[in-house]
Design a protein around this motif. Structure first.
Motif, PDB file in Angstrom:
ATOM      1  N   UNK A 157       0.919  -1.226  -0.068  1.00 37.88           N
ATOM      2  CA  UNK A 157       0.004   0.086  -0.096  1.00 37.88           C
ATOM      3  C   UNK A 157       0.244   1.093  -0.217  1.00 37.88           C
ATOM      4  N   UNK A 158       2.361   1.524  -0.224  1.00 37.35           N
ATOM      5  CA  UNK A 158       2.554   2.103   0.432  1.00 37.35           C
ATOM      6  C   UNK A 158       2.795   2.614  -1.812  1.00 37.35           C
ATOM      7  N   UNK A 159       3.149   4.383  -1.188  1.00 31.56           N
ATOM      8  CA  UNK A 159       3.280   4.683  -2.962  1.00 31.56           C
ATOM      9  C   UNK A 159       3.901   4.513  -3.673  1.00 31.56           C
ATOM     10  N   UNK A 204       8.770  -0.910 -12.310  1.00 37.98           N
ATOM     11  CA  UNK A 204       7.064  -1.374 -12.713  1.00 37.98           C
ATOM     12  C   UNK A 204       7.864  -1.154 -14.829  1.00 37.98           C
ATOM     13  N   UNK A 205       7.357  -0.016 -14.800  1.00 37.20           N
ATOM     14  CA  UNK A 205       6.920   0.140 -15.827  1.00 37.20           C
ATOM     15  C   UNK A 205       8.118   0.147 -17.478  1.00 37.20           C
ATOM     16  N   UNK A 263      14.874  10.308  -5.954  1.00 38.43           N
ATOM     17  CA  UNK A 263      13.541  10.149  -7.421  1.00 38.43           C
ATOM     18  C   UNK A 263      12.057   9.914  -6.874  1.00 38.43           C
ATOM     19  N   UNK A 264      11.751   9.528  -5.743  1.00 34.71           N
ATOM     20  CA  UNK A 264      10.805  10.186  -5.032  1.00 34.71           C
ATOM     21  C   UNK A 264      10.583  10.407  -3.484  1.00 34.71           C
ATOM     22  N   UNK A 265       9.915  11.815  -3.167  1.00 33.32           N
ATOM     23  CA  UNK A 265      10.420  12.185  -2.452  1.00 33.32           C
ATOM     24  C   UNK A 265       9.564  10.995  -0.457  1.00 33.32           C
ATOM     25  N   UNK A 276       5.035   2.524  -8.089  1.00 33.05           N
ATOM     26  CA  UNK A 276       6.290   2.946  -9.269  1.00 33.05           C
ATOM     27  C   UNK A 276       6.966   1.937  -9.680  1.00 33.05           C
ATOM     28  N   UNK A 277       7.617   1.169  -8.302  1.00 33.56           N
ATOM     29  CA  UNK A 277       9.128   0.161  -8.258  1.00 33.56           C
ATOM     30  C   UNK A 277       8.717  -0.954  -7.053  1.00 33.56           C
ATOM     31  N   UNK A 278       9.267  -2.045  -7.706  1.00 36.57           N
ATOM     32  CA  UNK A 278       9.276  -3.755  -7.140  1.00 36.57           C
ATOM     33  C   UNK A 278      10.074  -3.177  -6.642  1.00 36.57           C
ATOM     34  N   UNK A 279      10.669  -3.411  -4.847  1.00 37.04           N
ATOM     35  CA  UNK A 279      11.446  -3.828  -4.172  1.00 37.04           C
ATOM     36  C   UNK A 279      11.727  -5.239  -4.419  1.00 37.04           C
ATOM     37  N   UNK A 280      13.769  -4.983  -4.145  1.00 30.21           N
ATOM     38  CA  UNK A 280      13.899  -6.193  -4.442  1.00 30.21           C
ATOM     39  C   UNK A 280      14.547  -6.839  -2.816  1.00 30.21           C
ATOM     40  N   UNK A 281      15.825  -7.198  -2.802  1.00 25.15           N
ATOM     41  CA  UNK A 281      16.317  -7.249  -2.070  1.00 25.15           C
ATOM     42  C   UNK A 281      17.601  -6.065  -1.042  1.00 25.15           C
ATOM     43  N   UNK A 282      17.869  -6.617  -0.156  1.00 26.62           N
ATOM     44  CA  UNK A 282      18.935  -5.837   0.961  1.00 26.62           C
ATOM     45  C   UNK A 282      19.550  -5.245   0.106  1.00 26.62           C
TER      46      UNK A 282
END
Length: 329
Positions: A38-40, A68-69, A140-142, A44-50
Protein backbone atom coordinates in the motif's frame (compact mmCIF):
# COMPACT_ATOMS: atom_id res chain seq x y z
CA UNK A 1 -7.90 -0.69 -37.17
CA UNK A 2 -9.32 -3.84 -35.55
CA UNK A 3 -5.95 -5.61 -35.81
CA UNK A 4 -4.11 -2.72 -34.17
CA UNK A 5 -6.65 -2.63 -31.34
CA UNK A 6 -6.30 -6.38 -30.76
CA UNK A 7 -2.51 -6.10 -30.68
CA UNK A 8 -2.76 -3.25 -28.18
CA UNK A 9 -5.05 -5.29 -25.92
CA UNK A 10 -2.76 -8.31 -26.20
CA UNK A 11 0.27 -6.20 -25.28
CA UNK A 12 -1.47 -4.76 -22.22
CA UNK A 13 -2.51 -8.26 -21.17
CA UNK A 14 1.07 -9.48 -21.51
CA UNK A 15 2.36 -6.54 -19.46
CA UNK A 16 -0.21 -7.23 -16.74
CA UNK A 17 0.70 -10.93 -16.64
CA UNK A 18 4.39 -10.05 -16.39
CA UNK A 19 3.71 -7.65 -13.52
CA UNK A 20 1.65 -10.26 -11.66
CA UNK A 21 4.42 -12.81 -12.10
CA UNK A 22 7.00 -10.36 -10.79
CA UNK A 23 4.82 -9.55 -7.80
CA UNK A 24 4.43 -13.25 -7.04
CA UNK A 25 8.20 -13.69 -7.20
CA UNK A 26 8.69 -10.79 -4.80
CA UNK A 27 6.09 -12.21 -2.43
CA UNK A 28 8.02 -15.45 -1.95
CA UNK A 29 11.40 -13.76 -1.57
CA UNK A 30 13.05 -13.46 1.84
CA UNK A 31 12.37 -9.71 2.04
CA UNK A 32 9.36 -8.93 4.28
CA UNK A 33 7.29 -7.29 1.54
CA UNK A 34 3.93 -7.38 3.31
CA UNK A 35 4.79 -4.56 5.69
CA UNK A 36 5.26 -2.20 2.73
CA UNK A 37 1.98 -3.07 0.99
CA UNK A 38 0.00 0.00 0.00
CA UNK A 39 2.96 2.38 0.05
CA UNK A 40 3.04 4.89 -2.78
CA UNK A 41 6.46 3.82 -4.06
CA UNK A 42 5.04 0.35 -4.76
CA UNK A 43 2.98 1.77 -7.61
CA UNK A 44 6.12 2.67 -9.57
CA UNK A 45 8.84 0.35 -8.27
CA UNK A 46 9.26 -3.25 -7.17
CA UNK A 47 11.29 -3.84 -4.02
CA UNK A 48 14.13 -6.34 -4.08
CA UNK A 49 16.76 -7.53 -1.64
CA UNK A 50 18.72 -5.40 0.77
CA UNK A 51 21.98 -4.13 -0.70
CA UNK A 52 23.42 -2.01 2.11
CA UNK A 53 22.83 0.55 4.82
CA UNK A 54 23.26 4.27 5.37
CA UNK A 55 23.63 6.45 8.41
CA UNK A 56 25.26 5.64 11.75
CA UNK A 57 24.58 2.13 13.05
CA UNK A 58 22.61 1.25 9.91
CA UNK A 59 19.84 3.75 10.60
CA UNK A 60 18.57 3.32 7.01
CA UNK A 61 18.34 -0.01 5.22
CA UNK A 62 18.79 0.19 1.46
CA UNK A 63 16.98 -2.16 -0.91
CA UNK A 64 17.29 -2.61 -4.65
CA UNK A 65 14.32 -1.42 -6.68
CA UNK A 66 13.25 -1.77 -10.30
CA UNK A 67 10.66 0.15 -12.28
CA UNK A 68 7.36 -1.59 -12.92
CA UNK A 69 6.85 0.15 -16.26
CA UNK A 70 9.10 -0.99 -19.13
CA UNK A 71 9.05 2.58 -20.44
CA UNK A 72 10.16 4.21 -17.17
CA UNK A 73 13.01 6.69 -17.51
CA UNK A 74 14.68 5.45 -14.33
CA UNK A 75 14.88 1.65 -14.40
CA UNK A 76 16.97 0.87 -11.30
CA UNK A 77 16.65 2.69 -7.99
CA UNK A 78 17.46 2.27 -4.31
CA UNK A 79 14.69 2.22 -1.73
CA UNK A 80 15.76 3.58 1.65
CA UNK A 81 13.74 2.40 4.64
CA UNK A 82 13.89 3.66 8.22
CA UNK A 83 11.85 1.31 10.41
CA UNK A 84 10.40 3.27 13.33
CA UNK A 85 9.30 0.08 15.08
CA UNK A 86 12.82 -1.28 15.14
CA UNK A 87 14.10 2.16 16.15
CA UNK A 88 11.72 2.33 19.09
CA UNK A 89 13.24 -0.88 20.46
CA UNK A 90 16.83 0.37 20.34
CA UNK A 91 18.15 1.14 23.76
CA UNK A 92 16.08 -1.56 25.45
CA UNK A 93 18.03 -4.00 27.57
CA UNK A 94 17.45 -6.90 25.19
CA UNK A 95 18.04 -5.02 21.93
CA UNK A 96 21.47 -3.92 20.72
CA UNK A 97 22.24 -0.63 19.02
CA UNK A 98 22.62 -2.45 15.71
CA UNK A 99 18.93 -3.29 15.86
CA UNK A 100 16.97 -6.34 16.81
CA UNK A 101 14.52 -6.54 13.95
CA UNK A 102 11.11 -4.92 13.56
CA UNK A 103 8.37 -5.56 16.07
CA UNK A 104 4.66 -5.64 15.38
CA UNK A 105 3.65 -3.13 18.05
CA UNK A 106 5.58 -0.57 20.05
CA UNK A 107 4.57 1.84 22.82
CA UNK A 108 4.30 5.41 21.45
CA UNK A 109 6.34 6.76 24.36
CA UNK A 110 9.30 4.66 23.21
CA UNK A 111 9.28 6.46 19.87
CA UNK A 112 8.84 9.92 21.38
CA UNK A 113 12.40 9.88 22.68
CA UNK A 114 13.55 9.42 19.06
CA UNK A 115 11.63 12.44 17.77
CA UNK A 116 14.78 14.59 17.50
CA UNK A 117 16.44 11.93 15.35
CA UNK A 118 13.33 11.54 13.18
CA UNK A 119 13.03 15.29 12.69
CA UNK A 120 16.69 15.45 11.67
CA UNK A 121 16.07 12.72 9.11
CA UNK A 122 13.09 14.61 7.69
CA UNK A 123 15.28 17.69 7.44
CA UNK A 124 18.04 15.76 5.70
CA UNK A 125 15.70 14.10 3.20
CA UNK A 126 14.12 17.46 2.35
CA UNK A 127 17.54 18.99 1.68
CA UNK A 128 18.70 16.02 -0.39
CA UNK A 129 15.51 16.33 -2.46
CA UNK A 130 16.06 20.04 -3.06
CA UNK A 131 19.80 19.98 -3.82
CA UNK A 132 20.68 19.33 -7.45
CA UNK A 133 24.33 18.43 -8.01
CA UNK A 134 26.05 15.36 -9.53
CA UNK A 135 27.82 14.79 -6.22
CA UNK A 136 24.60 14.65 -4.17
CA UNK A 137 22.53 11.46 -4.16
CA UNK A 138 19.60 12.14 -6.50
CA UNK A 139 16.13 11.65 -5.05
CA UNK A 140 13.64 9.95 -7.38
CA UNK A 141 10.60 9.98 -5.08
CA UNK A 142 10.42 12.28 -2.04
CA UNK A 143 10.13 11.06 1.52
CA UNK A 144 7.05 8.98 2.27
CA UNK A 145 6.29 8.65 5.96
CA UNK A 146 3.81 6.50 7.83
CA UNK A 147 3.39 5.59 11.48
CA UNK A 148 5.78 2.66 10.99
CA UNK A 149 8.32 3.72 8.33
CA UNK A 150 10.13 6.44 6.48
CA UNK A 151 10.74 5.54 2.83
CA UNK A 152 12.86 7.42 0.29
CA UNK A 153 13.57 6.39 -3.31
CA UNK A 154 16.87 7.52 -4.84
CA UNK A 155 19.14 6.70 -7.71
CA UNK A 156 20.75 3.28 -7.43
CA UNK A 157 23.48 3.06 -4.80
CA UNK A 158 25.38 0.08 -3.43
CA UNK A 159 25.56 1.29 0.15
CA UNK A 160 27.66 3.58 2.31
CA UNK A 161 31.44 3.88 2.30
CA UNK A 162 31.63 2.47 5.84
CA UNK A 163 30.66 -0.94 4.49
CA UNK A 164 33.63 -0.84 2.14
CA UNK A 165 36.03 0.29 4.86
CA UNK A 166 34.67 -2.11 7.45
CA UNK A 167 32.10 -4.65 6.20
CA UNK A 168 29.38 -5.28 8.80
CA UNK A 169 29.49 -8.67 10.54
CA UNK A 170 26.97 -11.28 9.51
CA UNK A 171 24.13 -11.59 11.98
CA UNK A 172 21.97 -14.66 12.12
CA UNK A 173 19.35 -12.64 14.01
CA UNK A 174 18.90 -10.13 11.19
CA UNK A 175 15.56 -10.50 9.36
CA UNK A 176 17.15 -9.19 6.18
CA UNK A 177 19.36 -11.12 3.73
CA UNK A 178 23.05 -10.21 3.47
CA UNK A 179 24.48 -8.31 0.52
CA UNK A 180 24.98 -10.48 -2.58
CA UNK A 181 28.76 -10.07 -2.44
CA UNK A 182 31.21 -8.22 -0.21
CA UNK A 183 32.54 -4.93 -1.61
CA UNK A 184 36.02 -5.04 -3.12
CA UNK A 185 38.90 -3.51 -1.12
CA UNK A 186 39.65 0.14 -1.73
CA UNK A 187 42.44 1.11 -4.06
CA UNK A 188 44.40 4.36 -4.12
CA UNK A 189 42.87 5.57 -7.40
CA UNK A 190 39.31 5.01 -6.20
CA UNK A 191 40.03 6.87 -2.97
CA UNK A 192 41.59 9.83 -4.80
CA UNK A 193 38.68 10.11 -7.23
CA UNK A 194 36.18 9.77 -4.40
CA UNK A 195 37.81 12.45 -2.27
CA UNK A 196 37.94 14.77 -5.27
CA UNK A 197 34.21 14.27 -5.85
CA UNK A 198 33.48 14.98 -2.18
CA UNK A 199 35.62 18.14 -2.26
CA UNK A 200 33.71 19.37 -5.30
CA UNK A 201 30.29 18.79 -3.75
CA UNK A 202 31.38 20.48 -0.50
CA UNK A 203 32.53 23.49 -2.54
CA UNK A 204 29.04 23.58 -4.08
CA UNK A 205 27.38 23.38 -0.67
CA UNK A 206 29.52 26.13 0.85
CA UNK A 207 29.14 28.37 -2.20
CA UNK A 208 25.95 28.11 -4.25
CA UNK A 209 23.86 26.33 -1.62
CA UNK A 210 25.20 28.31 1.37
CA UNK A 211 25.11 25.22 3.57
CA UNK A 212 27.51 23.41 5.86
CA UNK A 213 27.04 19.64 5.95
CA UNK A 214 28.38 19.14 9.51
CA UNK A 215 28.13 15.36 9.20
CA UNK A 216 30.71 14.17 6.67
CA UNK A 217 31.63 10.60 7.62
CA UNK A 218 31.87 7.20 5.91
CA UNK A 219 28.21 6.56 6.79
CA UNK A 220 27.08 9.67 4.86
CA UNK A 221 29.16 8.94 1.74
CA UNK A 222 27.32 6.64 -0.65
CA UNK A 223 28.88 4.46 -3.33
CA UNK A 224 26.72 4.75 -6.45
CA UNK A 225 25.98 1.90 -8.83
CA UNK A 226 28.74 3.11 -11.17
CA UNK A 227 31.28 3.24 -8.33
CA UNK A 228 31.30 7.02 -7.90
CA UNK A 229 31.03 8.57 -4.44
CA UNK A 230 28.10 10.82 -3.58
CA UNK A 231 27.10 12.73 -0.49
CA UNK A 232 24.00 12.04 1.59
CA UNK A 233 23.18 12.33 5.28
CA UNK A 234 22.18 16.01 5.45
CA UNK A 235 20.53 15.60 8.85
CA UNK A 236 22.90 18.06 10.54
CA UNK A 237 23.26 20.51 7.63
CA UNK A 238 22.90 24.16 8.64
CA UNK A 239 22.75 27.41 6.65
CA UNK A 240 25.78 29.65 6.41
CA UNK A 241 25.71 33.42 6.75
CA UNK A 242 24.78 36.04 9.28
CA UNK A 243 21.24 34.69 9.68
CA UNK A 244 22.39 31.29 10.90
CA UNK A 245 22.05 30.57 14.60
CA UNK A 246 24.08 28.27 16.81
CA UNK A 247 22.82 25.97 19.49
CA UNK A 248 19.73 23.82 19.71
CA UNK A 249 19.27 20.07 19.48
CA UNK A 250 20.03 19.91 15.74
CA UNK A 251 22.54 22.74 15.30
CA UNK A 252 26.18 23.16 16.32
CA UNK A 253 27.72 23.04 18.81
CA UNK A 254 27.04 19.52 20.07
CA UNK A 255 27.71 18.18 23.55
CA UNK A 256 29.47 14.84 23.97
CA UNK A 257 29.87 15.02 27.74
CA UNK A 258 28.10 11.69 28.34
CA UNK A 259 30.58 8.88 27.50
CA UNK A 260 27.76 6.31 27.27
CA UNK A 261 24.73 8.15 25.90
CA UNK A 262 21.48 6.36 25.10
CA UNK A 263 21.15 5.60 21.39
CA UNK A 264 18.53 8.30 20.73
CA UNK A 265 21.01 10.88 21.98
CA UNK A 266 24.04 9.35 20.25
CA UNK A 267 22.35 9.31 16.83
CA UNK A 268 21.12 12.89 17.27
CA UNK A 269 24.71 14.17 16.97
CA UNK A 270 27.41 13.86 14.29
CA UNK A 271 29.94 11.12 14.80
CA UNK A 272 32.63 12.48 17.08
CA UNK A 273 35.73 11.00 15.32
CA UNK A 274 34.93 13.11 12.22
CA UNK A 275 33.58 16.22 13.96
CA UNK A 276 35.68 19.39 14.06
CA UNK A 277 36.55 20.82 17.50
CA UNK A 278 34.62 24.03 16.84
CA UNK A 279 31.41 22.00 16.61
CA UNK A 280 31.95 20.33 19.98
CA UNK A 281 31.15 21.81 23.38
CA UNK A 282 34.24 21.19 25.55
CA UNK A 283 33.83 19.58 28.97
CA UNK A 284 32.60 22.17 31.43
CA UNK A 285 31.91 24.58 28.59
CA UNK A 286 28.80 26.20 30.03
CA UNK A 287 30.30 29.68 29.55
CA UNK A 288 31.98 28.73 26.28
CA UNK A 289 31.12 30.85 23.23
CA UNK A 290 30.35 28.77 20.11
CA UNK A 291 32.13 29.39 16.84
CA UNK A 292 30.38 31.71 14.36
CA UNK A 293 28.37 30.15 11.55
CA UNK A 294 30.91 30.90 8.77
CA UNK A 295 33.43 28.60 10.45
CA UNK A 296 31.06 25.67 10.08
CA UNK A 297 32.13 25.34 6.46
CA UNK A 298 35.73 24.90 7.61
CA UNK A 299 34.48 22.15 9.91
CA UNK A 300 33.49 20.16 6.80
CA UNK A 301 37.10 20.42 5.63
CA UNK A 302 38.21 18.94 8.97
CA UNK A 303 35.79 16.04 8.51
CA UNK A 304 37.01 15.47 4.96
CA UNK A 305 40.59 15.41 6.22
CA UNK A 306 39.72 12.87 8.92
CA UNK A 307 38.05 10.72 6.27
CA UNK A 308 41.06 11.05 3.96
CA UNK A 309 43.37 9.88 6.76
CA UNK A 310 41.20 6.81 7.39
CA UNK A 311 41.12 6.07 3.66
CA UNK A 312 44.90 6.29 3.43
CA UNK A 313 45.24 3.73 6.22
CA UNK A 314 42.66 1.46 4.59
CA UNK A 315 44.36 1.62 1.18
CA UNK A 316 47.75 0.89 2.75
CA UNK A 317 46.34 -2.05 4.69
CA UNK A 318 44.64 -3.43 1.56
CA UNK A 319 47.84 -3.10 -0.46
CA UNK A 320 49.81 -4.86 2.27
CA UNK A 321 47.37 -7.75 2.46
CA UNK A 322 47.45 -8.19 -1.33
CA UNK A 323 51.26 -8.06 -1.35
CA UNK A 324 51.46 -10.62 1.43
CA UNK A 325 49.10 -12.94 -0.44
CA UNK A 326 51.21 -12.67 -3.60
CA UNK A 327 54.40 -13.42 -1.71
CA UNK A 328 52.78 -16.38 0.01
CA UNK A 329 51.68 -17.78 -3.35
Amino acid sequence: MLGAALRSVAQKGADLARQLADDATSAVSSVPMGQYAGYKFQRDFKMGLQTGTAGPHGLWRIFAGTARSPTAITKDVSIWVLDKRELANRGNDNVSLQGGGPSVLFPPQQLQRWETVLEQQRHGCALMTRLKHPGVVRVVLPLEETAAHMVLVTEAVRGCLREQLQPPPDSAASPFPPSPSPPPPLCALESKLGLLALAEVLAFLHGSAALAHCGVAPQSVMVAADGSWKLAGFSFAVPLGSGASAGGASCPPFSYSDPFPPPWEELAKPQLPYTAPELVVPPGGSSWSPAPAPSWAAADSFSLGALAFELALAVEAAAGSVGGAVEGA
